[in-house]
Design a protein around this motif. Structure first.
Motif, PDB file in Angstrom:
ATOM      1  N   ARG A  34      50.248  46.390  33.012  1.00 12.24           N
ATOM      2  CA  ARG A  34      50.786  46.449  34.391  1.00 12.24           C
ATOM      3  C   ARG A  34      52.383  46.346  34.064  1.00 12.24           C
ATOM      4  O   ARG A  34      53.303  47.172  34.915  1.00 12.24           O
ATOM      5  N   LYS A  38      47.836  50.204  37.088  1.00 16.49           N
ATOM      6  CA  LYS A  38      48.359  49.797  38.452  1.00 16.49           C
ATOM      7  C   LYS A  38      47.335  48.694  39.072  1.00 16.49           C
ATOM      8  O   LYS A  38      47.656  48.081  40.062  1.00 16.49           O
ATOM      9  N   SER A  39      46.371  48.603  38.801  1.00 16.20           N
ATOM     10  CA  SER A  39      45.179  47.967  39.272  1.00 16.20           C
ATOM     11  C   SER A  39      45.328  46.609  38.813  1.00 16.20           C
ATOM     12  O   SER A  39      45.934  46.335  37.671  1.00 16.20           O
ATOM     13  N   SER A  40      44.408  45.562  39.344  1.00 17.55           N
ATOM     14  CA  SER A  40      44.304  44.244  39.001  1.00 17.55           C
ATOM     15  C   SER A  40      43.332  44.065  37.657  1.00 17.55           C
ATOM     16  O   SER A  40      43.305  42.892  37.311  1.00 17.55           O
ATOM     17  N   GLU A  41      42.669  45.013  37.692  1.00 19.95           N
ATOM     18  CA  GLU A  41      41.931  45.139  36.266  1.00 19.95           C
ATOM     19  C   GLU A  41      42.705  45.329  34.911  1.00 19.95           C
ATOM     20  O   GLU A  41      42.071  44.695  34.033  1.00 19.95           O
TER      21      GLU A  41
END
Length: 133
Positions: A61, A52-55
C-alpha cells in the motif's frame, strides 16, 4: 609455474573459471528470457487494484501511494524488475509475492486445507491402536 601452484591448484582454478563462465552464460540467458515479457495492461490494472485494497501488505500500500504521488516509479518498472534496486519495491514484492503471481498469471491458488481443531487432553482418541489402552 610457481611451486605452490600444484596440478590440483591448477585444476581447481580451471574448474572455478569454467563455473564463473557458466554462471555468466546462465545470467545472460535469463535476462534475454525476461525481455519481451512485459506485463499486460490488464495485469497492471489488477496489481494496482490489489495494491490499493485492504488485502495488500502495508509495504504494498505504501508503494502504491508512492507511485500515485508520481515519485518517478511506475507499476511497469516494478513488475518487470527494473525497480528491483529500490528497498520498498523489494519489501512489497516479497510481502505479496504469491498474490502478485496469481494476479499476473490470472490464476488463483487453491484454498488452504481446512484446519483440524486442536485436541484437548480430555478428548477421546479418534484412532485406536493396540497400545492405546
Amino acid at each position: 609455474m610457481s611451486a605452490w601452484r600444484t596440478p590440483d591448484v591448477l585444476a581447481a582454478e580451471d574448474f572455478l573459471k569454467n563455473a564463473v563462465a557458466e554462471a555468466d552464460r546462465a545470467m545472460r540467458t535469463a535476462q534475454q528470457g525476461l525481455k519481451g515479457k512485459e506485463p499486460s495492461t490488464e495485469d497492471i490494472r489488477r496489481v494496482m487494484q490489489f495494491a490499493k485494497s485492504s488485502e495488500a501488505s502495508p509495504a504494498m500500500r505504501q508503494l502504491a501511494d508512492r507511485i500515485a504521488r508520481g515519485a518517478g516509479l511506475s507499476w511497469r518498472q516494478v513488475l518487470t524488475g527494473e525497480a528491483a534496486h529500490d528497498p520498498l519495491v523489494r519489501q512489497a514484492l516479497d510481502a505479496d509475492r504469491v498474490r502478485l503471481d496469481e494476479l499476473i498469471k490470472g490464476e488463483t491458488a487453491p484454498p488452504p486445507p481446512p484446519r483440524r481443531p486442536a485436541r484437548t487432553d480430555d478428548d477421546e482418541p479418534v484412532q485406536f491402536t493396540e497400545d492405546a489402552w
